[in-house]
Design an enzyme around this catalytic site. Structure first.
Site, PDB file in Angstrom:
ATOM      1  N   ASN A  33      -4.989   8.706  10.075  1.00  0.00           N
ATOM      2  CA  ASN A  33      -4.760   9.372  11.369  1.00  0.00           C
ATOM      3  C   ASN A  33      -4.562  10.880  11.193  1.00  0.00           C
ATOM      4  O   ASN A  33      -4.240  11.574  12.140  1.00  0.00           O
ATOM      5  CB  ASN A  33      -3.557   8.759  12.110  1.00  0.00           C
ATOM      6  N   THR A  36      -0.651  13.668   7.692  1.00  0.00           N
ATOM      7  CA  THR A  36      -0.464  14.563   6.537  1.00  0.00           C
ATOM      8  C   THR A  36      -1.733  14.647   5.685  1.00  0.00           C
ATOM      9  O   THR A  36      -1.772  15.409   4.724  1.00  0.00           O
ATOM     10  CB  THR A  36       0.704  14.102   5.635  1.00  0.00           C
ATOM     11  N   ASP A  57      -4.833   4.788  13.580  1.00  0.00           N
ATOM     12  CA  ASP A  57      -3.403   4.768  13.271  1.00  0.00           C
ATOM     13  C   ASP A  57      -3.026   3.326  12.908  1.00  0.00           C
ATOM     14  O   ASP A  57      -3.281   2.412  13.705  1.00  0.00           O
ATOM     15  CB  ASP A  57      -2.629   5.252  14.512  1.00  0.00           C
ATOM     16  N   VAL A  58      -2.397   3.135  11.756  1.00  0.00           N
ATOM     17  CA  VAL A  58      -2.102   1.758  11.307  1.00  0.00           C
ATOM     18  C   VAL A  58      -1.055   1.048  12.164  1.00  0.00           C
ATOM     19  O   VAL A  58      -0.854  -0.157  12.000  1.00  0.00           O
ATOM     20  CB  VAL A  58      -1.646   1.682   9.826  1.00  0.00           C
ATOM     21  N   LYS A 104      -4.746 -11.555   6.001  1.00  0.00           N
ATOM     22  CA  LYS A 104      -4.651 -13.001   6.234  1.00  0.00           C
ATOM     23  C   LYS A 104      -5.935 -13.505   6.894  1.00  0.00           C
ATOM     24  O   LYS A 104      -6.507 -14.513   6.481  1.00  0.00           O
ATOM     25  CB  LYS A 104      -3.436 -13.261   7.134  1.00  0.00           C
ATOM     26  N   TYR A 144      12.340   6.244   5.757  1.00  0.00           N
ATOM     27  CA  TYR A 144      11.330   6.023   4.716  1.00  0.00           C
ATOM     28  C   TYR A 144      11.764   4.878   3.791  1.00  0.00           C
ATOM     29  O   TYR A 144      11.018   3.913   3.598  1.00  0.00           O
ATOM     30  CB  TYR A 144      11.152   7.311   3.924  1.00  0.00           C
ATOM     31  N   LYS A 148      10.043   1.212   3.835  1.00  0.00           N
ATOM     32  CA  LYS A 148       9.308   0.705   2.669  1.00  0.00           C
ATOM     33  C   LYS A 148       9.926  -0.595   2.152  1.00  0.00           C
ATOM     34  O   LYS A 148       9.217  -1.475   1.656  1.00  0.00           O
ATOM     35  CB  LYS A 148       9.310   1.762   1.555  1.00  0.00           C
ATOM     36  N   TYR A 158       4.632 -12.831   3.960  1.00  0.00           N
ATOM     37  CA  TYR A 158       3.238 -13.229   4.234  1.00  0.00           C
ATOM     38  C   TYR A 158       2.675 -14.013   3.046  1.00  0.00           C
ATOM     39  O   TYR A 158       1.872 -14.929   3.216  1.00  0.00           O
ATOM     40  CB  TYR A 158       2.355 -11.999   4.518  1.00  0.00           C
ATOM     41  N   ARG A 185       7.153  18.862  -1.138  1.00  0.00           N
ATOM     42  CA  ARG A 185       7.677  18.196  -2.331  1.00  0.00           C
ATOM     43  C   ARG A 185       7.835  19.218  -3.459  1.00  0.00           C
ATOM     44  O   ARG A 185       7.230  20.291  -3.440  1.00  0.00           O
ATOM     45  CB  ARG A 185       6.768  17.035  -2.738  1.00  0.00           C
TER      46      ARG A 185
HETATM   47  P1  NAD Z   1       0.227  11.819   1.816  1.00  0.00           P
HETATM   48  O1  NAD Z   1       1.156  12.243   2.905  1.00  0.00           O
HETATM   49  O2  NAD Z   1      -0.638  12.858   1.205  1.00  0.00           O
HETATM   50  O3  NAD Z   1      -0.714  10.627   2.300  1.00  0.00           O
HETATM   51  C1  NAD Z   1      -0.385   9.716   3.304  1.00  0.00           C
HETATM   52  C2  NAD Z   1      -1.609   9.514   4.170  1.00  0.00           C
HETATM   53  O4  NAD Z   1      -1.306   8.543   5.191  1.00  0.00           O
HETATM   54  C3  NAD Z   1      -2.034  10.789   4.904  1.00  0.00           C
HETATM   55  O5  NAD Z   1      -3.423  10.954   4.785  1.00  0.00           O
HETATM   56  C4  NAD Z   1      -1.617  10.529   6.346  1.00  0.00           C
HETATM   57  O6  NAD Z   1      -2.384  11.243   7.284  1.00  0.00           O
HETATM   58  C5  NAD Z   1      -1.783   9.022   6.434  1.00  0.00           C
HETATM   59  N1  NAD Z   1      -0.973   8.427   7.493  1.00  0.00           N
HETATM   60  C6  NAD Z   1       0.332   8.646   7.777  1.00  0.00           C
HETATM   61  N2  NAD Z   1       0.718   7.903   8.827  1.00  0.00           N
HETATM   62  C7  NAD Z   1      -0.366   7.184   9.216  1.00  0.00           C
HETATM   63  C8  NAD Z   1      -0.611   6.247  10.250  1.00  0.00           C
HETATM   64  N3  NAD Z   1       0.354   5.885  11.101  1.00  0.00           N
HETATM   65  N4  NAD Z   1      -1.846   5.714  10.364  1.00  0.00           N
HETATM   66  C9  NAD Z   1      -2.848   6.084   9.519  1.00  0.00           C
HETATM   67  N5  NAD Z   1      -2.684   6.971   8.524  1.00  0.00           N
HETATM   68  C10 NAD Z   1      -1.450   7.519   8.373  1.00  0.00           C
HETATM   69  O7  NAD Z   1       1.143  11.117   0.712  1.00  0.00           O
HETATM   70  P2  NAD Z   1       0.766  10.515  -0.714  1.00  0.00           P
HETATM   71  O8  NAD Z   1       1.614  11.191  -1.708  1.00  0.00           O
HETATM   72  O9  NAD Z   1      -0.692  10.493  -0.920  1.00  0.00           O
HETATM   73  O10 NAD Z   1       1.322   9.032  -0.567  1.00  0.00           O
HETATM   74  C11 NAD Z   1       0.479   7.920  -0.338  1.00  0.00           C
HETATM   75  C12 NAD Z   1       1.304   6.636  -0.358  1.00  0.00           C
HETATM   76  O11 NAD Z   1       1.961   6.493  -1.616  1.00  0.00           O
HETATM   77  C13 NAD Z   1       2.405   6.616   0.712  1.00  0.00           C
HETATM   78  O12 NAD Z   1       2.487   5.303   1.241  1.00  0.00           O
HETATM   79  C14 NAD Z   1       3.660   6.924  -0.061  1.00  0.00           C
HETATM   80  O13 NAD Z   1       4.794   6.363   0.524  1.00  0.00           O
HETATM   81  C15 NAD Z   1       3.350   6.308  -1.420  1.00  0.00           C
HETATM   82  N6  NAD Z   1       4.133   6.972  -2.477  1.00  0.00           N
HETATM   83  C16 NAD Z   1       3.808   8.220  -2.901  1.00  0.00           C
HETATM   84  C17 NAD Z   1       4.587   8.832  -3.866  1.00  0.00           C
HETATM   85  C18 NAD Z   1       4.268  10.202  -4.394  1.00  0.00           C
HETATM   86  O14 NAD Z   1       5.030  10.712  -5.221  1.00  0.00           O
HETATM   87  N7  NAD Z   1       3.205  10.854  -4.015  1.00  0.00           N
HETATM   88  C19 NAD Z   1       5.698   8.161  -4.400  1.00  0.00           C
HETATM   89  C20 NAD Z   1       6.002   6.901  -3.915  1.00  0.00           C
HETATM   90  C21 NAD Z   1       5.201   6.293  -2.964  1.00  0.00           C
HETATM   91  N1  UDP Z   2      13.621  19.968  -4.495  1.00  0.00           N
HETATM   92  C1  UDP Z   2      14.026  21.272  -4.799  1.00  0.00           C
HETATM   93  N2  UDP Z   2      13.344  22.301  -4.236  1.00  0.00           N
HETATM   94  C2  UDP Z   2      12.286  22.125  -3.401  1.00  0.00           C
HETATM   95  C3  UDP Z   2      11.868  20.796  -3.109  1.00  0.00           C
HETATM   96  C4  UDP Z   2      12.568  19.741  -3.666  1.00  0.00           C
HETATM   97  O1  UDP Z   2      14.982  21.485  -5.559  1.00  0.00           O
HETATM   98  O2  UDP Z   2      11.721  23.134  -2.928  1.00  0.00           O
HETATM   99  C5  UDP Z   2      14.347  18.842  -5.132  1.00  0.00           C
HETATM  100  C6  UDP Z   2      14.810  17.761  -4.156  1.00  0.00           C
HETATM  101  O3  UDP Z   2      16.089  18.084  -3.645  1.00  0.00           O
HETATM  102  C7  UDP Z   2      14.828  16.537  -5.056  1.00  0.00           C
HETATM  103  C8  UDP Z   2      13.690  16.781  -6.043  1.00  0.00           C
HETATM  104  O4  UDP Z   2      13.429  18.179  -5.984  1.00  0.00           O
HETATM  105  O5  UDP Z   2      16.042  16.478  -5.768  1.00  0.00           O
HETATM  106  C9  UDP Z   2      12.428  16.013  -5.704  1.00  0.00           C
HETATM  107  O6  UDP Z   2      12.121  16.258  -4.353  1.00  0.00           O
HETATM  108  P1  UDP Z   2      10.799  15.719  -3.652  1.00  0.00           P
HETATM  109  O7  UDP Z   2      10.914  16.076  -2.210  1.00  0.00           O
HETATM  110  O8  UDP Z   2       9.613  16.209  -4.395  1.00  0.00           O
HETATM  111  O9  UDP Z   2      10.817  14.144  -3.864  1.00  0.00           O
HETATM  112  P2  UDP Z   2      11.945  13.009  -3.748  1.00  0.00           P
HETATM  113  O10 UDP Z   2      13.279  13.615  -3.454  1.00  0.00           O
HETATM  114  O11 UDP Z   2      11.466  12.141  -2.660  1.00  0.00           O
HETATM  115  O12 UDP Z   2      11.919  12.382  -5.086  1.00  0.00           O
END
Ligand code: NAD
Ligand code: UDP
Length: 313
Positions: A33, A36, A57-58, A104, A144, A148, A158, A185
């Site tokens: 969607n 991000t 949108d999921v 399913k 979040y 999750k 399921y 991040r």
């Molecule tokens: P991201 O934000 O870049 O990607 C998420 C994608 O989902 C985006 O393209 C966004 O537009 C889409 N999206 C969001 N809401 C939606 C909706 N309602 N319908 C359809 N699409 C939707 O983030 P990412 O880092 O690529 O993460 C991808 C997945 O991996 C996420 O589920 C996230 O929770 C999981 N994950 C990522 C990390 C990480 O460190 N990157 C860590 C743990 C879990």
């Molecule tokens: N963080 C930081 N400065 C920034 C962004 C994040 O010090 O500009 C810290 C944040 O407080 C956390 C860690 O970096 O302790 C990782 O943050 P991120 O948002 O990347 O992921 P998450 O907290 O979900 O692991």
């Protein structure tokens, strides 16, 4: 050749996954969607005949005949998932219900991109899959974390109730090219700040730890998990067990970019986990997987990506 649905396919991880799956000769439907995600992440795949993009949108049902589903749709950066927390819960929970319903119906195998956040601020270190976690159910990260966790519950139910073929992976902090510049991040923030010569924002005293995984390693683990025997459903941790403090990360990035940026302190957001490191013995045993790219090599590639992005601006 399989037909594979990737939800969140235009996001950071999703775009790498789509590219990888196309490279393996599969047909890929990328559903997003664009909350991000960005078309720029997948534009280089658009002329591939077996690549299809769907704006959807999921939180509403979607139907397609597919063999496998990777459910990645969900904002992952605290800044973005806290922007509209109710929508974040809906995306995780209703998204899981809709995609599990599809799996399913068409008898597809489905993988859930879960997260190390299910462990919350962990009292067990490093985190093993058997640890139930320490999550605040009413804090600013709960939309979040609990979303999750509930998605994992739905996957398990399921599976038990309807025999859906599921896979759950718990992803630890992942970074690499195609992270959004304003993603919020830590890795993208620090690299962009360092390259622009802006102050580097350390939240708290920087003693909190994270373990950073390069995106290519995650894609390898994820696809191995999908290919694994149906008996192994997870949850399984996928992450790099090398742990760094946030201060160490900042210093490394300043050093590698040759930046003159100053490190400054900002308040630590509430419920920010103090430590995080995956125990990956299960992934090693069941998937013969371990990460190959160490932090410096991954950062080099990511810095080069952001340098290019900033030049284009
Ligand atoms: P991201 O934000 O870049 O990607 C998420 C994608 O989902 C985006 O393209 C966004 O537009 C889409 N999206 C969001 N809401 C939606 C909706 N309602 N319908 C359809 N699409 C939707 O983030 P990412 O880092 O690529 O993460 C991808 C997945 O991996 C996420 O589920 C996230 O929770 C999981 N994950 C990522 C990390 C990480 O460190 N990157 C860590 C743990 C879990
Ligand atoms: N963080 C930081 N400065 C920034 C962004 C994040 O010090 O500009 C810290 C944040 O407080 C956390 C860690 O970096 O302790 C990782 O943050 P991120 O948002 O990347 O992921 P998450 O907290 O979900 O692991």
């Amino acid at each position: 050749m399989k037909r594979i649905l990737v939800t969140g396919g235009a996001g950071f991880i999703g775009s790498h996954l789509c590219e990888h799956l196309l490279g393996q000769g599969h047909e890929v439907i990328c559903l997003d969607n664009y909350f991000t995600g960005r078309k720029a992440n997948i534009v280089h795949l658009m002329d591939r005949p077996y690549f299809e993009v769907v704006r959807h949108d999921v939180t509403t049902p979607y139907y397609a005949e597919v063999d496998e589903i990777y459910n990645l749709a969900c904002p992952a950066s605290p800044v973005h998932y806290q922007y509209n927390p109710i929508k974040t819960v809906k995306t995780s929970v209703m998204g899981a219900i809709n995609m599990l319903g599809l799996a399913k119906r068409v008898k597809a195998k489905i993988l859930q991109a879960s997260t190390s956040e299910v462990y919350g601020d962990p009292a067990v270190h490093p985190q093993v899959e058997g640890y139930w976690g320490n999550v605040n159910p009413i804090g600013i990260r709960s939309c979040y974390d609990e979303g999750k966790r509930c998605a994992e519950t739905l996957f398990m139910d399921y599976h038990r109730q309807n025999g859906v073929r599921i896979k759950i992976i718990r992803i630890f902090n992942t970074y690499g090219p195609r992270m959004f510049m304003n993603d919020g991040r830590v890795v993208s923030n620090f690299i962009v700040q360092a390259l622009k010569g802006e102050d580097i924002t350390i939240y708290g005293d920087g003693s909190q730890t994270r373990s950073f995984q390069y995106v290519d390693d995650l894609i390898a683990g994820m696809t191995r998990m999908m290919a694994a025997d149906d008996v192994f459903i997870g949850p399984v941790n996928l992450g790099n067990p090398h742990e760094f403090t946030i201060l160490e990360l900042a210093e490394k990035i300043v050093d590698m970019t040759g930046s003159r940026s100053r490190l400054i302190r900002k308040p630590l957001p509430s419920d920010d986990p103090t430590q995080r490191r995956p125990d990956i013995s299960l992934a090693q045993k069941e998937l013969a997987w371990k990460p190959r790219v160490q932090l410096e090599e991954g950062l080099r590639k990511t810095i080069a990506y952001f340098e290019e992005q900033l030049k284009q601006r």
